[in-house]
Write an enzyme that holds these catalytic residues in place. Structure first.
Site, PDB file in Angstrom:
ATOM      1  N   TYR A 139       0.864  -1.180   0.000  1.00  0.00           N
ATOM      2  CA  TYR A 139       0.000   0.000   0.000  1.00  0.00           C
ATOM      3  C   TYR A 139       0.901   1.230   0.000  1.00  0.00           C
ATOM      4  CZ  TYR A 139      -3.010   3.745   1.789  1.00  0.00           C
ATOM      5  OH  TYR A 139      -3.673   4.934   1.963  1.00  0.00           O
ATOM      6  N   GLU A 168      -3.568   7.494  -3.863  1.00  0.00           N
ATOM      7  CA  GLU A 168      -3.563   6.253  -3.076  1.00  0.00           C
ATOM      8  C   GLU A 168      -3.554   5.060  -4.017  1.00  0.00           C
ATOM      9  OE1 GLU A 168      -6.034   4.826   0.778  1.00  0.00           O
ATOM     10  OE2 GLU A 168      -7.243   5.168  -1.007  1.00  0.00           O
TER      11      GLU A 168
END
Length: 398
Positions: free
Chosen positions: A118, A206
Site C-alpha cells: 500500500y 492512493e
C-alpha cells in the site's frame, strides 16, 4: 475532485509509473473488443472486470470480478453496466455503473513470489510537508492494518521544495522488504508516483495494491486520485475528467453557480456568507437539537442571482425540514439577500417549511423591510440567541 480508476492510471502511466494494463468500456460489446485486444497483446485469456464508480470497497460489492475468457468478460460486463453497485462507501442506495475497466490479469498463475503493498501521498498541513504513507500489508483496508498492526504502517516526510529524495525511495523499498531488481524498480515507481502527485496538484494519491509481480515489475493495480478543485484552472485537461454523474446532483448544481456547497444529510438547511460564520451557524443548529443539512457559503460578494441559486439548491433537498439564513452584510448587502429570497419564493411557489432569516450589517434595515412588505411567512430574528431559540422552536413543531 475525484476521478475514476482508469483516469488515475492513465495519469500514472503518463508520468512513467507501471500500471496494470487495461481499457475502459461502456457497453458489453466494447468489453468483448477490449478483452480481445488484451488477449492479442498478452496471449492470456484471464481478465479483471472492474466497475468504475467513485467509491471504495468495490470488490466487496461484486464490482471486481475475474473473467477466464473473452466471452465471460462480456457477460460479466453486461451484468455490471447499468446496474447499481452497493459498497461500504456508497450507502444503501449505491451508484449506477456506467463504465467498466477491463484489465490484464497480472497475478500470474502458479507463482508464489507475488507481493502486495500500500502506498499513498497526501499533504500534512500541520507540518507543511507531503507525507508518503506505506505498508507491506497491501491489498487490504489500510484502516484495518492501522487498527490491528499499527507498527506495520510507515511514513516518509517530504519537504515540498526539496522533493522526494533518492535515499527516501531506497528507505521505502528497504522497509517493504524488496531486493535486487524489484528494489530498483520500486525506486523508479515511487519517483513517477510523486511526480504525478505534484504535477497534477493532487490532494490524495492512493495505490492499493502496489504489486510486485513474479518477474519483479512494480505495478499499480488500483489507484485513487483526488485533485485540488482550487488548482483546476491550471489543468483544463484534468478538469475535463470530471464525471458529474458520480457527484451529488445538488452539489453539482451549486458548483455551476460558483457556490461552496456540501451536502451533510441533516434536517436544517443553512445559507451563510463566510466559512467561519457557516461553521458557527452549523454549531447553532446542532446545539438547538437539529442536524445541519448542508454547508453553503455564498461568498462575500454574493449577488442577488447567487442568493437565489443557493436558496433553490437548499429547497431541492427533500431531507430539509427547516432553513436558517444567517447573513452578515459586509461586502454583500443585506437588501440583495432579501431580494434574492423574495424572488425565489415568488417563482418556487408556496414554501411549506419554516424559514428563519437573520440579516445583520450593510442595509439590514432595508432588508427587513423588503421581507416584511413581501408578505412571506418567515421568521425574522436579529441575534444568534434568537436564531438558536427559533430553530429549536420550529423543530419541536415538526
Amino acid at each position: 475532485m475525484n476521478i475514476h480508476e482508469y483516469q488515475a492510471k492513465s495519469l500514472l502511466s503518463a508520468f512513467g509509473a507501471g500500471v496494470q494494463e487495461g481499457f475502459v468500456a461502456e457497453t458489453p460489446e466494447q468489453a468483448v473488443m477490449v478483452a480481445d485486444r488484451l488477449k492479442e497483446k498478452s496471449g492470456s485469456d484471464s481478465f479483471v472486470v472492474k466497475a468504475q464508480i467513485h467509491a471504495g470497497g468495490r470488490g466487496k460489492g461484486g464490482g471486481v470480478r475475474l473473467a477466464k475468457s473473452v466471452e465471460e468478460a462480456g457477460i460479466i460486463a453486461s451484468g455490471m453496466l447499468g446496474k447499481r453497485l452497493v459498497t461500504p462507501q456508497t450507502g444503501p442506495e449505491g451508484k449506477t455503473v456506467r463504465k467498466v475497466l477491463l484489465a490484464r490479469d497480472v497475478y500470474y498463475s502458479g507463482k508464489s513470489d507475488i507481493r502486495e503493498f500500500y502506498v499513498s501521498i497526501f499533504p500534512d498541513r500541520n507540518r507543511a510537508r507531503y507525507m508518503i504513507m506505506y505498508t507491506p500489508d497491501g491489498g487490504m483496508s489500510v484502516e484495518e492494518v492501522a487498527e490491528k498492526n499499527p507498527e506495520r504502517i510507515f511514513f516518509e516526510e517530504i519537504h515540498p521544495l526539496a522533493g522526494l529524495q533518492p535515499w527516501q525511495c531506497r528507505n521505502i523499498a528497504f522497509r517493504l522488504g524488496l531486493a535486487g531488481t524489484a528494489f530498483k524498480n520500486m525506486q523508479l515507481f515511487l519517483d513517477a508516483v510523486y511526480e504525478t502527485f505534484t504535477a497534477c496538484d493532487a490532494q490524495l494519491l492512493e495505490i492499493n495494491p502496489v504489486l510486485k509481480t513474479s518477474d519483479d515489475r512494480i505495478l499499480a493495480v488500483d489507484c485513487k486520485i483526488v485533485l485540488d478543485d482550487n488548482a483546476l484552472f491550471r489543468h483544463p485537461d484534468l478538469a475535463a475528467m470530471r464525471d458529474v454523474h458520480e457527484e451529488d446532483p445538488l452539489e453539482a448544481e451549486a458548483g455551476r453557480h460558483g457556490l461552496s456547497f456540501i451536502r451533510l444529510g441533516g434536517n436544517v438547511g443553512c445559507m451563510v456568507n463566510g466559512a467561519g460564520l457557516a461553521m458557527a451557524t452549523m454549531d447553532i443548529i446542532k446545539l438547538s437539537g437539529g442536524e445541519p443539512a448542508n454547508f453553503l457559503d455564498v461568498g462575500g460578494g454574493a449577488s442577488q442571482e447567487t442568493i437565489e441559486a443557493g436558496f433553490r439548491v437548499i429547497l431541492k433537498d427533500p431531507d430539509v425540514k427547516a432553513i436558517l439564513i444567517n447573513i452578515f452584510g459586509g461586502i454583500v448587502r443585506c437588501d440583495r439577500v432579501a431580494n434574492g429570497i423574495v424572488e425565489t419564493c415568488k417563482t418556487a411557489g408556496r414554501i411549506n417549511i419554516p424559514v428563519i432569516i437573520r440579516l445583520q450589517g450593510t442595509n439590514a434595515e432595508e432588508a427587513v423591510e423588503i421581507i416584511r412588505k413581501s408578505g412571506l411567512a418567515v421568521y425574522s430574528v436579529t441575534s444568534f440567541r434568537e436564531a438558536a431559540e427559533m430553530v429549536s422552536m420550529v423543530l419541536k413543531d415538526l
